[in-house]
Design a protein around this motif. Structure first.
Motif, mmCIF file in Angstrom:
data_model
loop_
_atom_site.group_PDB
_atom_site.id
_atom_site.type_symbol
_atom_site.label_atom_id
_atom_site.label_comp_id
_atom_site.label_asym_id
_atom_site.label_seq_id
_atom_site.Cartn_x
_atom_site.Cartn_y
_atom_site.Cartn_z
ATOM 1 N N VAL A 1 5.842 5.715 9.989
ATOM 2 C CA VAL A 1 5.340 5.221 8.696
ATOM 3 C C VAL A 1 4.908 3.759 8.808
ATOM 4 C CG1 VAL A 1 6.004 4.660 6.328
ATOM 5 C CG2 VAL A 1 6.648 6.863 7.314
ATOM 6 N N GLN B 1 -6.296 -2.340 3.426
ATOM 7 C CA GLN B 1 -6.367 -2.935 2.090
ATOM 8 C C GLN B 1 -5.799 -4.348 2.065
ATOM 9 O OE1 GLN B 1 -4.399 0.311 0.034
ATOM 10 N NE2 GLN B 1 -6.224 0.700 -1.158
ATOM 11 N N ASN B 2 -4.739 -4.588 2.794
ATOM 12 C CA ASN B 2 -4.174 -5.947 2.723
ATOM 13 C C ASN B 2 -4.603 -6.834 3.892
ATOM 14 O OD1 ASN B 2 -2.554 -5.226 4.831
ATOM 15 N ND2 ASN B 2 -0.620 -5.508 3.757
ATOM 16 N N GLU C 1 2.511 -8.735 -1.822
ATOM 17 C CA GLU C 1 1.916 -9.327 -0.621
ATOM 18 C C GLU C 1 2.885 -10.228 0.129
ATOM 19 O OE1 GLU C 1 -1.439 -11.330 -2.231
ATOM 20 O OE2 GLU C 1 -2.129 -9.575 -3.288
ATOM 21 N N TYR D 1 7.030 4.364 1.756
ATOM 22 C CA TYR D 1 5.760 4.167 1.049
ATOM 23 C C TYR D 1 5.952 3.338 -0.221
ATOM 24 C CZ TYR D 1 3.553 7.680 4.025
ATOM 25 O OH TYR D 1 3.044 8.361 5.087
ATOM 26 N N VAL E 1 2.301 12.614 -1.879
ATOM 27 C CA VAL E 1 2.937 11.308 -2.094
ATOM 28 C C VAL E 1 2.068 10.192 -1.542
ATOM 29 C CG1 VAL E 1 4.898 9.883 -1.445
ATOM 30 C CG2 VAL E 1 5.271 12.239 -2.108
ATOM 31 N N LEU E 2 1.594 10.381 -0.329
ATOM 32 C CA LEU E 2 0.834 9.281 0.270
ATOM 33 C C LEU E 2 -0.493 9.049 -0.445
ATOM 34 C CD1 LEU E 2 -1.678 10.087 2.462
ATOM 35 C CD2 LEU E 2 0.266 10.989 3.707
ATOM 36 N N LEU F 1 -5.771 -8.578 -7.859
ATOM 37 C CA LEU F 1 -4.786 -9.236 -6.984
ATOM 38 C C LEU F 1 -5.502 -9.804 -5.775
ATOM 39 C CD1 LEU F 1 -1.928 -6.572 -6.950
ATOM 40 C CD2 LEU F 1 -1.854 -8.828 -7.986
ATOM 41 N N SER F 2 -5.098 -10.961 -5.372
ATOM 42 C CA SER F 2 -5.710 -11.511 -4.174
ATOM 43 C C SER F 2 -5.122 -10.806 -2.960
ATOM 44 C CB SER F 2 -5.424 -13.003 -4.072
ATOM 45 O OG SER F 2 -4.037 -13.196 -4.054
ATOM 46 N N MET F 3 -5.887 -10.761 -1.925
ATOM 47 C CA MET F 3 -5.414 -10.118 -0.710
ATOM 48 C C MET F 3 -4.396 -11.012 -0.012
ATOM 49 S SD MET F 3 -6.636 -7.158 -0.385
ATOM 50 C CE MET F 3 -6.411 -6.978 -2.134
ATOM 51 N N VAL G 1 2.637 -4.427 6.276
ATOM 52 C CA VAL G 1 2.876 -2.999 6.069
ATOM 53 C C VAL G 1 3.105 -2.257 7.389
ATOM 54 C CG1 VAL G 1 0.474 -2.192 6.158
ATOM 55 C CG2 VAL G 1 2.087 -1.077 4.649
ATOM 56 N N LEU H 1 0.338 7.101 -3.611
ATOM 57 C CA LEU H 1 0.679 5.705 -3.350
ATOM 58 C C LEU H 1 -0.533 4.893 -2.926
ATOM 59 C CD1 LEU H 1 4.100 6.222 -1.615
ATOM 60 C CD2 LEU H 1 3.670 5.220 -3.846
ATOM 61 N N VAL I 1 -2.442 4.148 -6.017
ATOM 62 C CA VAL I 1 -1.833 3.082 -6.806
ATOM 63 C C VAL I 1 -2.088 1.733 -6.153
ATOM 64 C CG1 VAL I 1 0.322 2.197 -7.744
ATOM 65 C CG2 VAL I 1 -0.073 4.648 -7.683
ATOM 66 N N ALA J 1 -3.988 -1.584 -7.739
ATOM 67 C CA ALA J 1 -3.456 -2.949 -7.742
ATOM 68 C C ALA J 1 -4.463 -3.915 -7.144
ATOM 69 C CB ALA J 1 -2.147 -2.987 -6.968
ATOM 70 N N ALA K 1 -3.270 1.247 3.844
ATOM 71 C CA ALA K 1 -2.616 0.049 3.291
ATOM 72 C C ALA K 1 -2.906 -1.169 4.167
ATOM 73 C CB ALA K 1 -1.114 0.285 3.182
ATOM 74 N N ALA K 2 -2.886 -0.976 5.476
ATOM 75 C CA ALA K 2 -3.145 -2.099 6.392
ATOM 76 C C ALA K 2 -4.565 -2.615 6.224
ATOM 77 C CB ALA K 2 -2.900 -1.655 7.835
ATOM 78 N N ALA L 1 -1.809 6.895 5.496
ATOM 79 C CA ALA L 1 -1.509 6.052 4.331
ATOM 80 C C ALA L 1 -1.212 4.624 4.787
ATOM 81 C CB ALA L 1 -0.321 6.616 3.561
ATOM 82 N N THR L 2 -0.523 4.483 5.904
ATOM 83 C CA THR L 2 -0.221 3.157 6.431
ATOM 84 C C THR L 2 -1.501 2.471 6.887
ATOM 85 O OG1 THR L 2 1.897 4.036 7.167
ATOM 86 C CG2 THR L 2 1.246 1.904 8.062
ATOM 87 N N LEU M 1 1.656 -4.290 -0.722
ATOM 88 C CA LEU M 1 0.398 -4.243 -1.472
ATOM 89 C C LEU M 1 0.458 -5.008 -2.789
ATOM 90 C CD1 LEU M 1 -0.893 -0.594 -0.904
ATOM 91 C CD2 LEU M 1 -1.908 -2.707 -0.106
#
Lengths: 313, 534
Positions: free
Chosen positions: A260, B253-254, A160, A149, B6-7, B22-24, A164, B10, B13, B17, B250-251, B246-247, A157
């Motif tokens: 993960v 988000q980006n 970039e 993570y 934790v997840l 921040l640009s993607m 992920v 993260l 956070v 960001a 994140a996927a 969480a993954t 993130l």
């Protein structure tokens, strides 16, 4: 040597047979029913029973086991209860991501851990040594998913730079392939880097105190030659052993890492199959893993003879 | 610190960001805008929507196979593959005509014989199909375009049966495939729906791919849920299975994926902060939490014990444990039917309203003669919804003085164990927790959990003549008023006998990137009308 290798391979067959019987028995003793999972939450008890019959799960244990062994002997690992696809095809489909992850992790581990261990031994007692060992303790203490993570946050993130999740086959190009593997390999490798660095340091420290090293120094050999040619080769047996054990452990670590980073490898296939009680798939994977363990042990034994000529079989 | 903490941290956070300007990343931006990447609620492990009835299979199947009728957003079945239907004056013979231009993905036309074979297979598995089969005289193809279903008794809910979205839906397959035993998997995934399944790219547990079917002829009406014109605005849909929330967050988000069907509640606040992501309620019909008691064995074979539990049950405790403090996401539910739908009723729901009365529950329990038998409470720990409910129930039972045998296990084991009719001490069970999609609880049609026909009932095997009488009344109802009357009485009877214990009504979210548009709220993800810009 060839006859030794042949004998070792032959000796794997009963081992794999015992493992297979054990796993087959364990699965049937354990609670859980694939028919219930297949039927879904709204199904009636009658539906579940009909599905169970359709899958042949109502047959006696020994008949099911016998039928499975017979099929294995004919090169057939069976068919997945859920996907209706051949187990061998599912394993082949998942093999490349897992082997890729293991290979990258292994290369990364050796490239980083061995020099770190050598340097720590060379600078034993100094701040360099203490820093490396502190890093090793830290890395060894962190669970793989936490490292995963954190890496994903920083490199996917924040900066970039890397994706992920997912996996790109090698046939799509080396860089796209590597892109998906760097973060998982770093996450998975962190524990092994720590472990192998510590073993390398300990083994090197022992060797560096030997008379022949003192002699080499007295002869005026350079530090690099002493460390990497004379000392490292003689310290290699325990390092090779730990790397071998590490490869076997990587299989377990891959299960978490693949989850993960959503890598469609054997680790995730194993978890999915266990949760669904997909017996043929679990049995196929266990057989494969057993074979891999035996193969790794054999490779380690053979490697001993290469690094230490005194070892003969 | 546990893994979940934790997840969450993260993911939070990561969002900070992202919102910090921040640009993607460009990782997926180069991909064709005509490919939609979707993270489904679960893994598509098999692909026969009749053999396996998980929602995820139904959701994928709705892309590949079409239905004769489709339920629209007003919960009415509308024509889909059918051009017209006729019913005889006595209500016994239904004659259907297929619309023109229907083709399967292998290029063959959809014929009446395909429909007959498909309905025959479906009716061997589906509750409404089984009712139809029981009163069937014949189901035959009259010609290539026409088929006839002749019955021994009228069945006013015929169109709902053919168009409902609860599993298994009456999907139409080619005859050769539909002739597969309904309890064995089909070997091919050929349908006449708007998307073709790319079997060669299927990696079960990781990826499923659908490609636009060029020969699909959508209806002209505006699309509404499973009804109307299913216009595909993307060429390719990739289902990306990401087991770790969480993954998946994140996927999204980006920009590696475009749409996440079911983000977990914990991660929604961080997703909402991302300027590139839209988060909304996925389905206004939501879900109904529940736990079922085993009516066959002590102590729950005694209705007084079941009522004691219901009297002590505080739905707010369940909902807060399950969904959290966001009160927009849940409400208490003094009944069994989905709030906001025409048949919703609170008739007889007094026992679930007002302040919880533990003293009253203890008194009822004492009157029941409860002798301290252990209550085997089987709880799947790998499903957050069941785990949260199980924890609350265990505490509730202890508070009213019951002896709880808490069995923490996984969903696969619950699925197996709940089918056991033996006493709890001999491998059976006392209670288990689950939930029902609100879309399945809008009426008694597909609502297995409300039935109380003993051996034929859902797990727990309740027997209640008043409940069954009202279920039948609903099936025979000729208009909405009659349906409402029947369901009111049904709700009261089911609460009186405590067929099961509803723990509340809750909603869930869905999340997508803002370059995706056309996502409709509903009980399943509808991909028609969804488009994506670069």
């Amino acid at each position: 040597m060839l006859s030794y290798i042949f004998r070792r391979i032959l000796s794997t067959l009963p081992v794999m047979g015992i493992v297979a019987l054990f796993v087959f028995s364990l699965l049937y003793i354990a609670p859980g029913d694939p028919a219930a999972v297949i039927a879904g939450d709204q199904a009636s008890p009658a539906d579940v029973e009909r599905i169970r019959q359709g899958l042949g799960l109502d047959r006696p244990f020994l008949i099911q086991f016998g039928s499975w062994v017979w099929n294995i002997l004919h090169g057939d690992l069976g068919t997945s209860i859920f996907t209706n696809l051949p187990v061998s095809a599912m394993i082949v489909q998942r093999l490349e991501p897992t082997l890729s992850l293991m290979a990258i992790t292994l290369v990364l581990t050796i490239l980083v851990a061995v020099p770190l261990g050598v340097v720590a031994a060379w600078k034993a007692g100094s701040w360099v040594d203490r820093s490396i060992m502190a890093f090793a303790v830290f890395a060894f203490s962190l669970p793989v998913f936490v490292v995963g993570y954190v890496l994903a946050y920083i490199f996917a993130l924040q900066f970039e730079w890397l994706p992920v999740q997912g996996y790109t086959p090698l046939k799509s190009g080396v860089w796209p392939w590597l892109q998906n593997l760097i973060l998982p390999a770093l996450a998975l490798g962190s524990v092994y880097i720590a472990l192998i660095a510590r073993i390398t340091r300990a083994s090197m420290l022992e060797v560096l105190q030997q008379d022949y090293v003192r002699t080499a120094r007295a002869k005026g050999l350079g530090q690099r030659d002493i460390l990497f040619i004379h000392a490292l080769k003689n310290a290699a047996v325990p390092i090779v052993t730990v790397i071998g054990i590490g490869i076997a452990l990587l299989i377990g670590g891959a299960v978490v890492t693949e989850s993960v980073f959503a890598i469609p490898g054997l680790g995730r296939l194993t978890i999915d199959a266990i949760l669904r009680r997909d017996y043929p798939v679990i049995q196929g994977i266990v057989l494969l893993f057993s074979f891999l363990y035996v193969l790794v042990n054999l490779m380690v034994d053979v490697t001993y003879t290469l690094v230490d000529p005194r070892i003969r079989y | 610190m546990d893994r979940r903490t934790v997840l969450k941290g993260l993911a939070g956070v990561g969002t900070l960001a992202a919102t910090g300007g921040l640009s993607m990343p460009a990782l997926s931006q180069g991909a064709a805008a005509r490919t939609l990447k979707f993270v489904p609620q679960a893994n598509l492990a098999n692909f026969d929507p009749i053999w396996g009835t998980q929602y995820v299979v139904r959701n994928a199947a709705a892309l590949v196979w079409d239905t004769l009728y489709g339920l629209d957003a007003t919960l009415q079945p509308q024509r889909q593959m059918v051009e017209s239907e006729q019913v005889s004056d006595d209500g016994l013979v239904w004659t259907f005509k297929l619309r023109s231009g229907l083709k399967f993905h292998d290029g063959t036309p959809v014929l009446a014989k395909d429909v007959v074979a498909s309905l025959t297979r479906w009716s061997s598995r589906d509750p409404m199909g089984l009712m139809l089969k029981a009163i069937q005289n014949e189901l035959t193809a009259v010609d290539d375009k026409t088929f006839k279903w002749a019955l021994k008794a009228p069945y006013p809910k015929m169109l709902l049966a053919l168009g409902k979205n609860s599993t298994p839906c009456a999907f139409i397959m080619p005859e050769r495939i539909a002739q597969t035993d309904p309890f064995k998997q089909i070997p091919e995934y050929i349908g006449s729906g708007p998307m073709k399944f790319a079997k060669g790219e299927w990696v079960p547990g990781a990826k499923a791919v659908f490609e636009k079917f060029a020969d699909y002829v959508p209806r002209q009406e505006k699309s509404s849920w499973l009804a109307g014109g299913k216009q595909m605005l993307v060429d390719r849909i990739e289902w990306v299975v990401i087991p770790d929330p969480a993954t998946a967050a994140a996927a999204l988000q980006n920009g590696e994926v475009d749409w996440w069907e079911s983000p977990i509640t914990d991660l929604v606040p961080s997703l909402k902060k991302n300027k590139n992501i839209e988060v909304d309620i996925a389905d206004p019909l939501g879900n109904i939490g529940s736990f079922r008691m085993n009516h066959l064995h002590p102590p729950f074979n005694n209705v007084k014990v079941r009522r004691a539990v219901l009297a002590a049950l505080n739905q707010e405790d369940y909902m807060r444990a399950l969904v959290g403090d966001d009160t927009a996401l849940w409400k208490t539910l003094p009944g069994f039917f989905t709030p906001g739908t025409p048949l919703y009723t609170e008739e007889g729901g007094e026992i679930l309203k007002g302040k919880r009365d533990l003293a009253m529950a203890k008194k009822l329990l004492a009157e029941s003669g409860y002798a301290g038998q252990p209550v085997t409470c089987v709880v799947a720990q790998d499903q957050p919804i069941t785990k949260a409910q199980g924890d609350v129930t265990a505490d509730l039972l202890k508070q009213i003085g019951m002896n709880v045998d808490f069995v923490a296990t996984d969903w696969g084991t619950v699925g197996s164990r709940r089918a056991q009719k033996t006493p709890p001490g001999q491998g059976g069970w006392g209670m288990f927790h689950t939930w029902h999609a609100g879309a399945d609880c809008i009426n008694p049609a597909a609502y297995n959990a409300i039935r109380a026909n003993g051996d034929k009932a859902w797990f727990g095997w309740p027997t209640s003549e008043p409940v069954e009488k009202e279920v039948l009344s609903w099936f025979e109802a000729k208009n909405l008023e009659e349906e409402k009357t029947a369901v009111k009485r049904l709700n009261k009877a089911a609460l009186d006998d405590v067929v099961y214990a509803p723990t509340g009504f809750f909603l869930s979210y869905t999340a997508w990137r803002k370059n995706v548009s056309g996502i409709a709220k509903g009980p399943l993800p509808f991909f028609w009308g969804v488009s994506k810009s670069a």
